[in-house]
Design a protein around this motif. Structure first.
Motif, PDB file in Angstrom:
ATOM      1  N   LYS A  95       0.816  -1.220   0.000  1.00 19.70           N
ATOM      2  CA  LYS A  95       0.000   0.000   0.000  1.00 19.70           C
ATOM      3  C   LYS A  95       0.848   1.267   0.000  1.00 19.70           C
ATOM      4  N   SER A  96       2.024   1.236   0.617  1.00 19.87           N
ATOM      5  CA  SER A  96       2.875   2.428   0.634  1.00 19.87           C
ATOM      6  C   SER A  96       3.303   2.830  -0.775  1.00 19.87           C
ATOM      7  N   PHE A  97       3.588   1.827  -1.601  1.00 23.21           N
ATOM      8  CA  PHE A  97       3.975   2.112  -2.987  1.00 23.21           C
ATOM      9  C   PHE A  97       2.827   2.789  -3.736  1.00 23.21           C
ATOM     10  N   TRP A  98       1.601   2.240  -3.575  1.00 18.59           N
ATOM     11  CA  TRP A  98       0.447   2.793  -4.291  1.00 18.59           C
ATOM     12  C   TRP A  98       0.049   4.154  -3.738  1.00 18.59           C
ATOM     13  N   ILE A  99       0.245   4.354  -2.448  1.00 18.53           N
ATOM     14  CA  ILE A  99       0.028   5.688  -1.870  1.00 18.53           C
ATOM     15  C   ILE A  99       0.995   6.683  -2.513  1.00 18.53           C
ATOM     16  N   GLY A 100       2.252   6.257  -2.698  1.00 15.91           N
ATOM     17  CA  GLY A 100       3.245   7.099  -3.364  1.00 15.91           C
ATOM     18  C   GLY A 100       2.846   7.428  -4.792  1.00 15.91           C
TER      19      GLY A 100
END
Length: 510
Positions: free
Chosen positions: A153-158
């Motif tokens: 999720k951190s990647f997609w938030i980025g």
């Protein structure tokens, strides 16, 4: 689960119809709508942003809009459909966020409809709305519990933060800062920090690659970076206290107080979390939710400055409103648990159900009225069917006459080898039906005409003007847009000859 999904599909359809029926009946005249369409239209026509198109924000939204204009039809009505879709996506994300926070469908419906009603007069396709959608999407992912499906999720938030930068660089950059700060709210997590930086970088690198390939980096800097510094007009926040909308006046007065309270609450809850790490899971979850909501409400508040009008204000405070309502919900829960009535749950469910069903019924009636109004006007010939790019949109008789006469004037002059430029914020209203684009003059506003500002435009006029160039300037009796570059207008009036008039404009030639 399937029944729930079907209900949510029905909610999405209802929201879209409600929003689109509101937008559909708007007569032509909203200049923000015209300008946004003009940028997307010209991208669809093959022009390059910044190099050939005057625009001051990063170009993701007009690029997306241009795809639909190219694939369907290059008409303003398509932008209105897209505005309906974007508005629906925003309200649906609000519903999902509130449902995730409260675990209550009735409350989620009431809050979503309430926020939707706040926007009822200002739905449109706009980069600020798009940035709000990305912010809400980020917030929703942040609030979801970690599962196997959300381990990246951190990647997609980025990625979403990077897309926000590619939509509006100023607000997007602040959202990106919030995104990289968020992992440190719970614990110092360098791995998640790295994933977010990577995600943010990808859309930004693609944008930079596009600017390099099209050789428009210098033009981007001219319009989207240095040019903004020439914008020196603003609408002060206190103007909101005199707004014709009573809900805007109330919110404008309480938002500064409530935002301060939520910031203070976030700080206090964080201190408590550090001092008492073994608190109940439910309490810890609520504390984290408040902290995340507060963090992501702050970047959007920047939208309000420097133009504190109704649309900028409501977009800017949307997440703050969600934060405030969640805090009120928590307090209400504490009070609810102290009530000893045996049927309190039944009464609570019944009352909240009646409230949102009543709200839906009122909106449904208004939707029917709007659609009937549009159908009647279409049947009676009040909806335009002839003026190119404005088909299926209501145009007042006065404006329709102006467009026809001014466009005829421009065409006649061009046949004689004479160029015509309209030095007015409304220029695009008349040039769009002609499929004519005159870059700086089609968004003739302070801050939108490059880094050299008004002096640069005066120099440009001096270099271009000759006996075969006419400049149209609004007559003294008509009000100019508040962002009009008055130095340029006055220069032409003082140094050029008035050679006649056409509709609301005086014509000037060297």
């Amino acid at each position: 689960m399937k029944k729930l999904l079907k209900k949510e599909y029905l909610l999405i359809v209802f929201i879209f119809i409600a929003i689109f029926s509101t937008i559909l009946i708007n007569p032509l005249g909203n200049l923000d709508e015209i300008w946004n369409y003009n940028v997307a239209k010209n991208i669809a026509d093959g022009k390059i942003p910044y190099k050939e198109i005057s625009t001051i924000t990063t170009p993701l939204l007009p690029f997306l809009n241009s795809i639909f204009l190219k694939l369907i039809t290059n008409e303003l009505i398509i932008m209105r459909i897209l505005a309906g879709i974007l508005g629906t996506a925003i309200l649906y994300m609000i519903f999902k966020i509130v449902k995730l926070l409260t675990k209550e469908i009735n409350i989620s419906m009431i809050i979503t409809i309430g926020i939707g009603l706040l926007f009822r007069e200002i739905y449109c396709i706009d980069y600020n709305y798009m940035v709000l959608f990305f912010s809400l999407s980020i917030l929703y992912i942040e609030l979801k519990k970690e599962t196997e499906k959300t381990k990246n999720k951190s990647f997609w938030i980025g990625i979403l933060a990077g897309l926000a930068i590619c939509t509006k660089q100023s607000i997007g950059a602040i959202i990106a800062i919030a995104v990289v700060v968020a992992p440190f709210i719970e614990k110092c997590n360098l791995k998640e920090f790295g994933k977010r930086i990577l995600g943010i970088s990808i859309p930004c690198i693609l944008l930079l690659a596009y600017l390099l390939i099209t050789n428009s980096v210098k033009d981007f800097m001219n319009y989207a970076v240095q040019g903004i510094s020439t914008f020196n007009n603003y609408i002060p926040y206190k103007k909101l206290f005199d707004n014709e909308s009573i809900e805007v006046v109330i919110l404008a007065k309480i938002i500064p107080i409530t935002v301060s309270i939520t910031i203070l609450t976030s700080i206090i809850t964080k201190i408590i979390s550090i001092k008492k790490p073994e608190m109940p899971i439910e309490v810890e979850e609520k504390f984290k939710n408040i902290q995340k909501l507060t963090l992501y409400s702050l970047p959007m508040l920047v939208v309000i400055y420097p133009i504190s009008d109704k649309i900028h204000f409501l977009i800017g405070v949307t997440i703050a409103i969600i934060t405030i309502t969640y805090c009120i919900f928590i307090l209400a829960q504490i009070w609810y648990r102290k009530i000893s009535c045996k049927q309190k749950k039944f009464h609570y469910k019944t009352i909240t159900l009646i409230i949102w069903i009543t709200m839906v019924a009122i909106i449904g009636i208004k939707c029917v009225e709007n659609l009937q109004y549009y159908i009647n006007n279409y049947t009676n010939g009040k909806i335009n069917k002839t003026i190119t790019h404005y088909r299926n949109i209501e145009i007042s008789e006065n404006l329709k006459t102006r467009i026809i006469e001014i466009d005829k004037y421009i065409q006649q002059k061009e046949e004689q080898g004479i160029k015509v430029y309209i030095l007015d914020a409304e220029s695009a209203v008349y040039t769009i039906p002609l499929d004519k684009y005159t870059k700086d003059y089609d968004m003739f506003l302070k801050g939108n005409i490059g880094k050299d500002g008004e002096e640069g435009q005066i120099e440009k006029i001096n270099n271009e003007a000759d006996e075969n160039t006419i400049y149209l300037i609004k007559k003294e009796d008509y009000i100019l847009n508040w962002q009009t570059p008055l130095k340029v207008i006055n220069y032409v009036k003082e140094n050029f000859k008035n050679i006649g008039e056409i509709e609301i404009y005086d014509a000037y030639m060297q």
